[in-house]
Design an enzyme around this catalytic site. Structure first.
Site, mmCIF file in Angstrom:
data_model
loop_
_atom_site.group_PDB
_atom_site.id
_atom_site.type_symbol
_atom_site.label_atom_id
_atom_site.label_comp_id
_atom_site.label_asym_id
_atom_site.label_seq_id
_atom_site.Cartn_x
_atom_site.Cartn_y
_atom_site.Cartn_z
ATOM 1 N N SER A 270 42.914 42.872 33.851
ATOM 2 C CA SER A 270 43.009 42.704 35.299
ATOM 3 C C SER A 270 42.970 44.057 36.016
ATOM 4 O O SER A 270 42.039 44.816 35.816
ATOM 5 C CB SER A 270 44.267 41.905 35.617
ATOM 6 O OG SER A 270 44.094 41.225 36.823
ATOM 7 N N LYS A 274 40.248 47.169 35.461
ATOM 8 C CA LYS A 274 39.497 48.004 36.416
ATOM 9 C C LYS A 274 39.752 49.475 36.066
ATOM 10 O O LYS A 274 38.844 50.306 36.045
ATOM 11 C CB LYS A 274 39.964 47.748 37.858
ATOM 12 C CG LYS A 274 39.940 46.283 38.318
ATOM 13 C CD LYS A 274 40.403 46.169 39.778
ATOM 14 C CE LYS A 274 41.150 44.898 40.136
ATOM 15 N NZ LYS A 274 40.474 43.654 40.085
ATOM 16 N N TRP A 361 39.162 33.430 40.205
ATOM 17 C CA TRP A 361 39.402 34.554 41.125
ATOM 18 C C TRP A 361 38.660 35.803 40.642
ATOM 19 O O TRP A 361 38.170 36.603 41.435
ATOM 20 C CB TRP A 361 40.916 34.776 41.200
ATOM 21 C CG TRP A 361 41.416 35.835 42.136
ATOM 22 C CD1 TRP A 361 42.110 36.954 41.793
ATOM 23 C CD2 TRP A 361 41.319 35.866 43.567
ATOM 24 N NE1 TRP A 361 42.446 37.682 42.913
ATOM 25 C CE2 TRP A 361 41.977 37.035 44.018
ATOM 26 C CE3 TRP A 361 40.741 35.008 44.514
ATOM 27 C CZ2 TRP A 361 42.064 37.377 45.374
ATOM 28 C CZ3 TRP A 361 40.829 35.350 45.861
ATOM 29 C CH2 TRP A 361 41.483 36.519 46.269
ATOM 30 N N HIS A 411 44.013 33.408 33.504
ATOM 31 C CA HIS A 411 44.015 34.864 33.675
ATOM 32 C C HIS A 411 45.118 35.470 32.808
ATOM 33 O O HIS A 411 46.306 35.355 33.136
ATOM 34 C CB HIS A 411 44.292 35.123 35.162
ATOM 35 C CG HIS A 411 44.193 36.558 35.562
ATOM 36 N ND1 HIS A 411 43.026 37.262 35.518
ATOM 37 C CD2 HIS A 411 45.149 37.414 36.035
ATOM 38 C CE1 HIS A 411 43.247 38.497 35.952
ATOM 39 N NE2 HIS A 411 44.525 38.606 36.265
HETATM 40 C C1 GCU Z 1 45.288 40.260 41.982
HETATM 41 C C2 GCU Z 1 44.063 41.021 42.441
HETATM 42 C C3 GCU Z 1 43.083 41.218 41.299
HETATM 43 C C4 GCU Z 1 43.774 41.815 40.102
HETATM 44 C C5 GCU Z 1 44.966 40.970 39.728
HETATM 45 C C6 GCU Z 1 45.810 41.524 38.582
HETATM 46 O O1 GCU Z 1 44.949 38.939 41.696
HETATM 47 O O2 GCU Z 1 43.472 40.339 43.513
HETATM 48 O O3 GCU Z 1 42.004 42.048 41.700
HETATM 49 O O4 GCU Z 1 42.877 41.957 39.039
HETATM 50 O O5 GCU Z 1 45.835 40.859 40.840
HETATM 51 O O6 GCU Z 1 45.830 42.705 38.346
HETATM 52 O O7 GCU Z 1 46.517 40.729 37.953
#
Ligand code: GCU
Length: 436
Positions: A270, A274, A361, A411
């Site tokens: 997540s 990134k 998402w 997720h």
């Molecule tokens: C939120 C955010 C995502 C991210 C996520 C996470 O949902 O919008 O971009 O990846 O948190 O880090 O769990």
């Protein structure tokens, strides 16, 4: 009153400036593939002078640098050159961690000759069975070192952490209940039994994950100012800071004789996915890069209107990116980049992208397509990327130098995900021949 406000907004719309307020509101995410809309991706190999990078040399000397520059100036912000005096202080060593499988070392990485400066608290597991330097998976953790493994010997982080009752967090502070609360995401035994080491640091060590986190973190320390007024529009955001920390962890790992410095895999889930991608893009010492459900601002194509959008990201997490990124909210087509270009910066190193079926998402298809469109950079090196442009069914890992799977479920990063990464690393990372 309301009437005059709406007429102001209508007037603003006529002047073409209303997008600012429209994107300040949260829109329900699109999850209908039929409504994604058309988009044209920037051409990965097309240099700014119009020439195509058709060789490794042109890629290395021209195109790669242009892409890095575009991500630095428009998306994540520039990583400053910081004069670091890295000093590793071993805080604790446990030779029978994880049921005797590993030696676990806690190391404080002092970055500056200043006791007030932020430090990185790194935890490294090395399999006790290892007879040669081991490959290592390096990634950030969400709730502090003690959340990774339920061992009372591990220190609870004193930093601000994300609020999550299920992880025993109370008012943004870890508690005894936080111990081991994320152990499911860290199947240490699995990795250790297969001969891999694991290293992690708590990302909040360098910047707490909220809009004001920069003040007490590395950015605030470097600025030594009480506000960010005047911060350059391409100043780095929190993702850049966390990624920088991964490189400092790499500095340490590279100097540790128990670690095979040529086989350090940077990975993350997540927001940490990134971060791992941005770290791997900038720092080519990482031998392989793994993105687990990294979504918008990670592996997912920004131009696809599916799931989270740039507008959503900057509204909730603007501080992750540089200020310039805000201008692309609702205007993804104006970006000089898209995320396939970030993935391509990993070439020719092994790269793995994973999605989950229920994680709409993060736009699983957008993550997959990004991996597809990164492949031309790999082909320059004579390497096959994914080897297909057809999205596989769930739980069917595919790929060559670029791997991909779509896991059934939500997720998360699970033992299934780890197994695929370990299989991929076994295939793609050849061991060093030296023995010790
Ligand atoms: C939120 C955010 C995502 C991210 C996520 C996470 O949902 O919008 O971009 O990846 O948190 O880090 O769990």
């Amino acid at each position: 009153m309301t009437k005059s406000l709406s007429s102001i907004i209508a007037g603003a719309a006529l002047l073409g400036v209303v997008h600012v307020s429209a994107f300040a509101q949260k829109m329900p995410p699109n999850t209908d593939e039929a409504k994604v809309g058309d988009y044209v991706l920037p051409e990965l190999l097309r240099c700014e002078n119009g020439r195509l990078a058709t060789s490794v040399e042109l890629w290395r000397t021209v195109r790669r640098g242009e892409i890095l520059e575009a991500f630095s100036s428009q998306v994540y912000g520039r990583t400053p050159k910081i004069p670091v005096h890295l000093r590793a202080e071993v805080i604790a060593t446990c030779t029978n961690a994880v049921g005797g499988l590993a030696t676990r070392t806690l190391i404080t990485l002092h970055l500056f000759d200043d006791p007030e400066a932020p430090t990185i608290r790194l935890m490294l597991y090395v399999p006790n069975a290892a007879r040669v330097p081991v490959p290592v998976f390096l990634g950030l953790n969400y709730f502090g070192l003690a959340s990774v493994e339920a061992d009372p010997a591990l220190p609870l982080t004193a930093q601000w952490v994300l609020d999550d009752k299920a992880k025993g967090v109370v008012n943004h502070r870890a508690t005894e209940a936080t111990r081991g609360s994320h152990a499911a995401r860290w199947p240490l035994e699995l990795a250790l039994r297969r001969g891999y080491g694991v290293a992690t640091y708590f990302y909040g060590d360098l910047e707490e994950d909220h809009a004001e986190g920069w003040r007490t973190g590395l950015r605030g320390y470097l600025r030594k100012q009480s506000d960010r007024t005047g911060a350059a529009p391409d100043e780095w955001g929190a993702l850049g800071v966390w990624a920088w920390g991964l490189s400092r962890a790499m500095d340490y790992l590279a100097a540790n004789p128990a670690v095979d410095a040529k086989r350090v895999v940077v990975f993350g889930h997540s927001r940490h996915g990134k971060t791992a991608l941005w770290a791997g893009a900038q720092d080519e010492r990482f031998a392989a890069v793994i993105s687990n459900d990294s979504g918008e601002g990670g592996a997912a194509l920004a131009r696809r209107n599916f799931g989270e959008t740039i507008a959503d990201s900057v509204r909730a997490f603007g501080y992750w990116f540089c200020e310039n990124y805000r201008r692309y909210a609702g205007h993804a087509a104006d970006l000089p980049t898209d995320q396939h270009m970030l993935l391509a910066l990993c070439a020719p190193r092994p790269l793995y992208v994973a999605s989950a079926t229920e994680d709409l998402w993060a736009d699983p298809r957008g993550e997959f397509l990004s991996a597809v469109h990164a492949a031309p950079a790999y082909r320059l090196f004579g390497l096959e990327g994914l080897g297909t442009s057809e999205m596989p069914p769930p739980d069917r890992p595919i790929g060559q130098r670029i791997g991909y799977h779509l896991r059934t479920g939500k997720h998360d990063i699970t033992a299934y995900d780890w197994e695929q990464y370990l299989n991929f690393a076994d295939r793609q990372l050849k061991p060093q021949s030296t023995t010790r």
